[in-house]
Scaffold this active site. Structure first.
Site, PDB file in Angstrom:
ATOM      1  N   THR A  44       0.740  -1.196  -0.045  1.00  0.00           N
ATOM      2  CA  THR A  44      -0.003   0.115  -0.122  1.00  0.00           C
ATOM      3  C   THR A  44       0.918   1.278   0.090  1.00  0.00           C
ATOM      4  O   THR A  44       0.393   2.135  -0.378  1.00  0.00           O
ATOM      5  CB  THR A  44      -0.832   0.224   1.369  1.00  0.00           C
ATOM      6  OG1 THR A  44      -1.658  -1.056   1.022  1.00  0.00           O
ATOM      7  CG2 THR A  44      -1.689   1.398   1.449  1.00  0.00           C
ATOM      8  N   TYR A  58      -8.120   0.743  -3.696  1.00  0.00           N
ATOM      9  CA  TYR A  58      -7.083   1.162  -4.377  1.00  0.00           C
ATOM     10  C   TYR A  58      -6.307  -0.099  -4.885  1.00  0.00           C
ATOM     11  O   TYR A  58      -6.307  -1.178  -4.782  1.00  0.00           O
ATOM     12  CB  TYR A  58      -6.142   1.964  -3.396  1.00  0.00           C
ATOM     13  CG  TYR A  58      -5.619   1.222  -2.295  1.00  0.00           C
ATOM     14  CD1 TYR A  58      -4.550   0.458  -2.219  1.00  0.00           C
ATOM     15  CD2 TYR A  58      -6.365   1.562  -0.956  1.00  0.00           C
ATOM     16  CE1 TYR A  58      -4.008  -0.259  -0.946  1.00  0.00           C
ATOM     17  CE2 TYR A  58      -5.993   0.904   0.129  1.00  0.00           C
ATOM     18  CZ  TYR A  58      -4.968   0.187   0.249  1.00  0.00           C
ATOM     19  OH  TYR A  58      -4.460  -0.645   1.373  1.00  0.00           O
ATOM     20  N   THR A 124       1.209  -4.345   4.211  1.00  0.00           N
ATOM     21  CA  THR A 124       0.935  -4.531   5.753  1.00  0.00           C
ATOM     22  C   THR A 124       0.370  -5.816   6.039  1.00  0.00           C
ATOM     23  O   THR A 124       0.653  -6.382   7.112  1.00  0.00           O
ATOM     24  CB  THR A 124      -0.173  -3.337   6.344  1.00  0.00           C
ATOM     25  OG1 THR A 124      -1.154  -3.343   5.623  1.00  0.00           O
ATOM     26  CG2 THR A 124       0.498  -1.982   6.183  1.00  0.00           C
ATOM     27  N   ASP A 125      -0.170  -6.521   4.764  1.00  0.00           N
ATOM     28  CA  ASP A 125      -0.823  -7.752   5.281  1.00  0.00           C
ATOM     29  C   ASP A 125       0.049  -8.907   6.039  1.00  0.00           C
ATOM     30  O   ASP A 125      -0.355  -9.704   6.890  1.00  0.00           O
ATOM     31  CB  ASP A 125      -1.550  -8.399   3.986  1.00  0.00           C
ATOM     32  CG  ASP A 125      -2.909  -7.635   3.663  1.00  0.00           C
ATOM     33  OD1 ASP A 125      -3.330  -6.595   4.433  1.00  0.00           O
ATOM     34  OD2 ASP A 125      -3.320  -7.691   2.810  1.00  0.00           O
ATOM     35  N   LYS A 197      -0.443  -7.056  13.016  1.00  0.00           N
ATOM     36  CA  LYS A 197      -1.565  -6.087  12.494  1.00  0.00           C
ATOM     37  C   LYS A 197      -2.708  -6.568  13.136  1.00  0.00           C
ATOM     38  O   LYS A 197      -3.315  -7.729  13.263  1.00  0.00           O
ATOM     39  CB  LYS A 197      -1.677  -6.333  11.116  1.00  0.00           C
ATOM     40  CG  LYS A 197      -2.654  -5.476  10.391  1.00  0.00           C
ATOM     41  CD  LYS A 197      -2.714  -5.625   8.809  1.00  0.00           C
ATOM     42  CE  LYS A 197      -3.712  -4.518   7.957  1.00  0.00           C
ATOM     43  NZ  LYS A 197      -3.406  -4.651   6.639  1.00  0.00           N
ATOM     44  N   GLU A 318      -3.043 -28.155  27.453  1.00  0.00           N
ATOM     45  CA  GLU A 318      -4.284 -28.771  26.940  1.00  0.00           C
ATOM     46  C   GLU A 318      -4.023 -30.165  26.511  1.00  0.00           C
ATOM     47  O   GLU A 318      -5.069 -30.688  25.841  1.00  0.00           O
ATOM     48  CB  GLU A 318      -4.957 -27.586  26.158  1.00  0.00           C
ATOM     49  CG  GLU A 318      -5.574 -26.387  26.995  1.00  0.00           C
ATOM     50  CD  GLU A 318      -6.695 -26.718  27.538  1.00  0.00           C
ATOM     51  OE1 GLU A 318      -7.353 -27.801  27.393  1.00  0.00           O
ATOM     52  OE2 GLU A 318      -6.505 -26.303  28.872  1.00  0.00           O
TER      53      GLU A 318
END
Length: 361
Positions: A44, A58, A124-125, A197, A318
């Site tokens: 981006t 975009y 950023t992903d 993120k 667990e």
């Protein structure tokens, strides 16, 4: 006695002022600027929209590295900056091959005496994943800083330019040396291992919610308040210099009514490791546990992680990891546990040794 003509008072004053000015100039002379290389990968921060108010919908990865640099002329005040376009992609398309290419290029540059730090522009992903991969494979204590943007370069409120300026400032600083790979976003400094993120669209999306960010960038200066305590960069045991590929590791997501279909498909597809992103503390559903046990008996490494996003996945909590020969992910989220397991598998297939690796990094 020789007669000396008196020196006019204003001449003395001017000479004194000139002397002070000269000293002041010497004291305020421009400091030595670090050499910072910007490696651009797209995202981006290099994106563009159809209008100045387009902040969603975009197109990512359309602006080249030279244009990014030219858009922030203030960079020349904090470092000698050069740029290199490594690749140009939206970061959802990041893959192992790109990581190996990027990691090797970073190590090549940092080995040069004329490179003091590196900034990597990134979507950023998957920025947090690339940052952690580099944190494990970079062989230098010189600063490496990843940076992105949540709004494209054409937006009225584009955050890319100030983020890029801060990233270069950080990479050029003495304070960032030895701090591991860093993420500089929204005036904050984060450690690659722990940052995530957390929001789909807001500029403050990158957070280290539980363990805490490392510091701030304010007034053209980085301020560190914490350090990353796990081993990183030049102190790791991983070497990618001769690697052409990474072992296949996949993530199986836990949820109510989960079945073994996805897990079995990954194993059939050649997975060498599985990250089980379980519910809660990495719990194993009754329908899935037998398939995980079977996969381990076939030689597939199983790491229990959690989809929760915070907290320690307790070994033998667990599930009886000792009995099942599984590995606990500690505080790593599933996507970062995948990266560490891939690199661990380039060194060993012993589950106990891999558990040590997870507690080390």
């Amino acid at each position: 006695m020789l007669y000396r003509k008196p020196v006019p008072f204003f001449t003395v004053v001017f000479a004194f002022v000139a002397l002070l000015a000269g000293n002041a100039h010497a004291d305020t002379a421009a400091p030595h600027l670090a050499n910072v290389t910007i490696l651009a990968t797209g995202g981006t921060i290099a994106g563009s929209g159809s209008t100045s108010t387009t902040t969603i919908g975009y197109t990512a990865a359309t602006v080249g590295v030279n244009s990014l640099i030219q858009a922030v002329p203030e960079l020349n005040k904090v470092a000698h900056v050069t740029g290199e376009q490594v690749f140009q992609i939206a970061s959802e398309n990041m893959n192992n091959e790109y990581w190996l290419t990027l990691g090797k290029r970073v190590n090549e540059l940092l080995a040069r005496p004329d490179v003091d730090g590196i900034v990597i522009t990134h979507g950023t992903d998957t920025l947090e994943e690339t940052a952690y991969f580099l944190d494990l494979v970079v062989k230098s204590h010189k600063p490496v800083v990843l940076v992105g943007a949540m709004r494209p370069s054409t937006a009225l409120s584009a955050d890319g330019p100030i983020n890029l300026y801060n990233a270069v400032l950080l990479a050029a600083s003495h304070e960032a040396v030895g701090q591991g790979v860093l993420v500089a976003m929204n005036d904050q400094i984060h450690a690659a291992r722990d940052v995530s993120k957390t929001n789909t669209s807001t500029p403050d999306t990158f957070k280290t919610t539980e363990l805490g960010m490392l510091g701030y960038i304010q007034g053209n200066h980085p301020y560190f308040y914490h350090r990353a305590m796990r081993k990183h960069t030049a102190d790791t045991e991983f070497d990618i210099s001769k690697l052409q590929s990474l072992p296949q590791v996949d993530i199986v997501y836990g949820y109510a009514n989960m079945g073994p279909a996805a897990l079995n498909a990954f194993v059939a597809g050649g997975a060498k490791g599985i990250i089980h992103a379980g519910v809660g503390d990495g719990s194993l559903a009754n329908k899935v546990k037998p398939a995980l046990v079977a996969a381990r008996k076939q030689g597939v490494l199983i790491v229990r992680a959690s989809r929760v996003g915070q907290g320690i996945v307790a070994r033998n909590g667990e599930a009886n990891d000792d009995e099942l020969d599984f590995v606990a992910a500690d505080t790593l989220n599933p996507q970062k546990a995948r990266i560490l397991l891939m690199l661990a598998l380039t060194r060993t297939s012993d589950s106990k040794e891999i558990q040590r690796i997870f507690y080390t990094y």
